[in-house]
Design a protein around this motif. Structure first.
Motif, mmCIF file in Angstrom:
data_model
loop_
_atom_site.group_PDB
_atom_site.id
_atom_site.type_symbol
_atom_site.label_atom_id
_atom_site.label_comp_id
_atom_site.label_asym_id
_atom_site.label_seq_id
_atom_site.Cartn_x
_atom_site.Cartn_y
_atom_site.Cartn_z
ATOM 1 N N MET A 1 0.848 -1.165 0.000
ATOM 2 C CA MET A 1 0.000 0.000 0.000
ATOM 3 C C MET A 1 0.902 1.238 0.000
ATOM 4 O O MET A 1 1.853 1.306 0.758
ATOM 5 C CB MET A 1 -0.888 -0.030 1.244
ATOM 6 C CG MET A 1 -1.955 1.023 1.237
ATOM 7 S SD MET A 1 -3.085 0.955 2.668
ATOM 8 C CE MET A 1 -3.755 -0.688 2.561
ATOM 9 N N SER A 2 0.599 2.183 -0.851
ATOM 10 C CA SER A 2 1.437 3.377 -0.927
ATOM 11 C C SER A 2 1.102 4.351 0.198
ATOM 12 O O SER A 2 0.041 4.295 0.802
ATOM 13 C CB SER A 2 1.255 4.060 -2.285
ATOM 14 O OG SER A 2 -0.074 4.496 -2.441
ATOM 15 N N ARG A 3 2.014 5.238 0.440
ATOM 16 C CA ARG A 3 1.865 6.230 1.502
ATOM 17 C C ARG A 3 0.955 7.357 1.019
ATOM 18 O O ARG A 3 1.050 7.807 -0.117
ATOM 19 C CB ARG A 3 3.243 6.769 1.849
ATOM 20 C CG ARG A 3 3.292 7.488 3.119
ATOM 21 C CD ARG A 3 4.699 7.821 3.478
ATOM 22 N NE ARG A 3 4.651 8.505 4.748
ATOM 23 C CZ ARG A 3 5.671 8.699 5.509
ATOM 24 N NH1 ARG A 3 6.846 8.278 5.135
ATOM 25 N NH2 ARG A 3 5.543 9.325 6.633
ATOM 26 N N HIS A 4 0.075 7.848 1.902
ATOM 27 C CA HIS A 4 -0.872 8.917 1.597
ATOM 28 C C HIS A 4 -0.626 10.096 2.533
ATOM 29 O O HIS A 4 0.015 9.952 3.569
ATOM 30 C CB HIS A 4 -2.302 8.406 1.760
ATOM 31 C CG HIS A 4 -2.747 7.513 0.647
ATOM 32 N ND1 HIS A 4 -2.268 6.235 0.472
ATOM 33 C CD2 HIS A 4 -3.605 7.720 -0.357
ATOM 34 C CE1 HIS A 4 -2.823 5.691 -0.588
ATOM 35 N NE2 HIS A 4 -3.648 6.583 -1.112
ATOM 36 N N TYR A 13 -9.434 5.414 8.325
ATOM 37 C CA TYR A 13 -8.313 5.369 7.387
ATOM 38 C C TYR A 13 -7.488 4.117 7.627
ATOM 39 O O TYR A 13 -7.447 3.597 8.743
ATOM 40 C CB TYR A 13 -7.392 6.585 7.599
ATOM 41 C CG TYR A 13 -8.043 7.904 7.288
ATOM 42 C CD1 TYR A 13 -7.848 8.521 6.064
ATOM 43 C CD2 TYR A 13 -8.854 8.537 8.213
ATOM 44 C CE1 TYR A 13 -8.434 9.740 5.777
ATOM 45 C CE2 TYR A 13 -9.459 9.753 7.935
ATOM 46 C CZ TYR A 13 -9.242 10.344 6.713
ATOM 47 O OH TYR A 13 -9.833 11.541 6.417
ATOM 48 N N TRP A 14 -6.799 3.676 6.592
ATOM 49 C CA TRP A 14 -5.774 2.652 6.746
ATOM 50 C C TRP A 14 -4.528 3.362 7.261
ATOM 51 O O TRP A 14 -4.187 4.457 6.804
ATOM 52 C CB TRP A 14 -5.465 1.983 5.411
ATOM 53 C CG TRP A 14 -6.532 1.049 4.971
ATOM 54 C CD1 TRP A 14 -7.511 1.297 4.057
ATOM 55 C CD2 TRP A 14 -6.729 -0.287 5.414
ATOM 56 N NE1 TRP A 14 -8.318 0.198 3.915
ATOM 57 C CE2 TRP A 14 -7.860 -0.795 4.741
ATOM 58 C CE3 TRP A 14 -6.083 -1.115 6.322
ATOM 59 C CZ2 TRP A 14 -8.341 -2.084 4.944
ATOM 60 C CZ3 TRP A 14 -6.550 -2.393 6.526
ATOM 61 C CH2 TRP A 14 -7.668 -2.872 5.842
ATOM 62 N N LYS A 16 -0.564 2.755 9.786
ATOM 63 C CA LYS A 16 0.361 1.974 10.611
ATOM 64 C C LYS A 16 0.840 2.886 11.734
ATOM 65 O O LYS A 16 1.383 3.962 11.477
ATOM 66 C CB LYS A 16 1.586 1.527 9.805
ATOM 67 C CG LYS A 16 1.338 0.405 8.858
ATOM 68 C CD LYS A 16 2.663 0.001 8.222
ATOM 69 C CE LYS A 16 2.485 -1.122 7.244
ATOM 70 N NZ LYS A 16 3.769 -1.534 6.666
ATOM 71 N N TRP A 34 -0.872 -2.895 8.083
ATOM 72 C CA TRP A 34 -1.888 -1.856 7.930
ATOM 73 C C TRP A 34 -3.139 -2.254 8.703
ATOM 74 O O TRP A 34 -3.517 -3.418 8.722
ATOM 75 C CB TRP A 34 -2.236 -1.667 6.453
ATOM 76 C CG TRP A 34 -1.101 -1.108 5.669
ATOM 77 C CD1 TRP A 34 -0.193 -1.817 4.937
ATOM 78 C CD2 TRP A 34 -0.732 0.263 5.550
ATOM 79 N NE1 TRP A 34 0.717 -0.967 4.368
ATOM 80 C CE2 TRP A 34 0.411 0.322 4.720
ATOM 81 C CE3 TRP A 34 -1.246 1.454 6.048
ATOM 82 C CZ2 TRP A 34 1.038 1.517 4.394
ATOM 83 C CZ3 TRP A 34 -0.618 2.645 5.721
ATOM 84 C CH2 TRP A 34 0.511 2.667 4.895
ATOM 85 N N THR A 67 2.021 6.199 9.752
ATOM 86 C CA THR A 67 2.213 6.222 8.304
ATOM 87 C C THR A 67 0.807 6.019 7.760
ATOM 88 O O THR A 67 0.100 5.089 8.177
ATOM 89 C CB THR A 67 3.129 5.064 7.845
ATOM 90 O OG1 THR A 67 4.408 5.236 8.445
ATOM 91 C CG2 THR A 67 3.254 5.028 6.334
ATOM 92 N N TRP A 68 0.385 6.899 6.845
ATOM 93 C CA TRP A 68 -1.009 6.910 6.405
ATOM 94 C C TRP A 68 -1.228 6.227 5.072
ATOM 95 O O TRP A 68 -0.436 6.366 4.151
ATOM 96 C CB TRP A 68 -1.529 8.355 6.341
ATOM 97 C CG TRP A 68 -1.641 8.907 7.719
ATOM 98 C CD1 TRP A 68 -0.754 9.722 8.354
ATOM 99 C CD2 TRP A 68 -2.660 8.604 8.663
ATOM 100 N NE1 TRP A 68 -1.160 9.948 9.639
ATOM 101 C CE2 TRP A 68 -2.336 9.278 9.854
ATOM 102 C CE3 TRP A 68 -3.811 7.837 8.619
ATOM 103 C CZ2 TRP A 68 -3.135 9.202 10.993
ATOM 104 C CZ3 TRP A 68 -4.607 7.760 9.750
ATOM 105 C CH2 TRP A 68 -4.264 8.444 10.922
ATOM 106 N N GLY A 69 -2.347 5.520 5.002
ATOM 107 C CA GLY A 69 -2.840 4.920 3.773
ATOM 108 C C GLY A 69 -4.110 5.649 3.360
ATOM 109 O O GLY A 69 -4.403 6.734 3.858
ATOM 110 N N PRO A 70 -4.915 5.059 2.498
ATOM 111 C CA PRO A 70 -6.114 5.726 1.998
ATOM 112 C C PRO A 70 -7.250 5.754 3.018
ATOM 113 O O PRO A 70 -7.276 4.975 3.976
ATOM 114 C CB PRO A 70 -6.511 4.888 0.785
ATOM 115 C CG PRO A 70 -5.965 3.535 1.072
ATOM 116 C CD PRO A 70 -4.696 3.761 1.850
#
Length: 79
Positions: A1-4, A13-14, A16, A34, A67-70
């Motif tokens: 999963m890419s960083r957002h 939100y997804w 970590k 995640w 660390t943020w995902g979508p």
């Protein structure tokens, strides 16, 4: 999963958790993978504007500890 980017609105939100806040010395709250978290308006300013709630952790976390995902789309229940 890419960083957002860091969220700027309430919702799920997804993410970590990488730098836990107020973690007991004998525990490790850092995320292994995640997971879905809830971002809530804390009615503060600056670093205290948002609180993030992680399942299984009673203490709300600081928004910059992740660390943020979508964003997770809102759930709508059909009749």
């Amino acid at each position: 999963m890419s960083r957002h980017p860091t969220p700027n609105q309430e919702g799920h939100y997804w993410a970590k958790l990488v730098h836990p806040y107020r973690e007991p010395e004998d525990e490790d709250w850092a995320s292994l993978d995640w997971e879905v978290v809830q971002v809530s308006d804390n009615l503060g300013t600056g670093d205290d504007k948002w609180r993030v709630f992680v399942p299984g952790i009673e203490t709300g976390q600081l928004i910059d500890a992740f660390t943020w995902g979508p964003r997770v789309p809102p759930f709508s229940q059909s009749d």
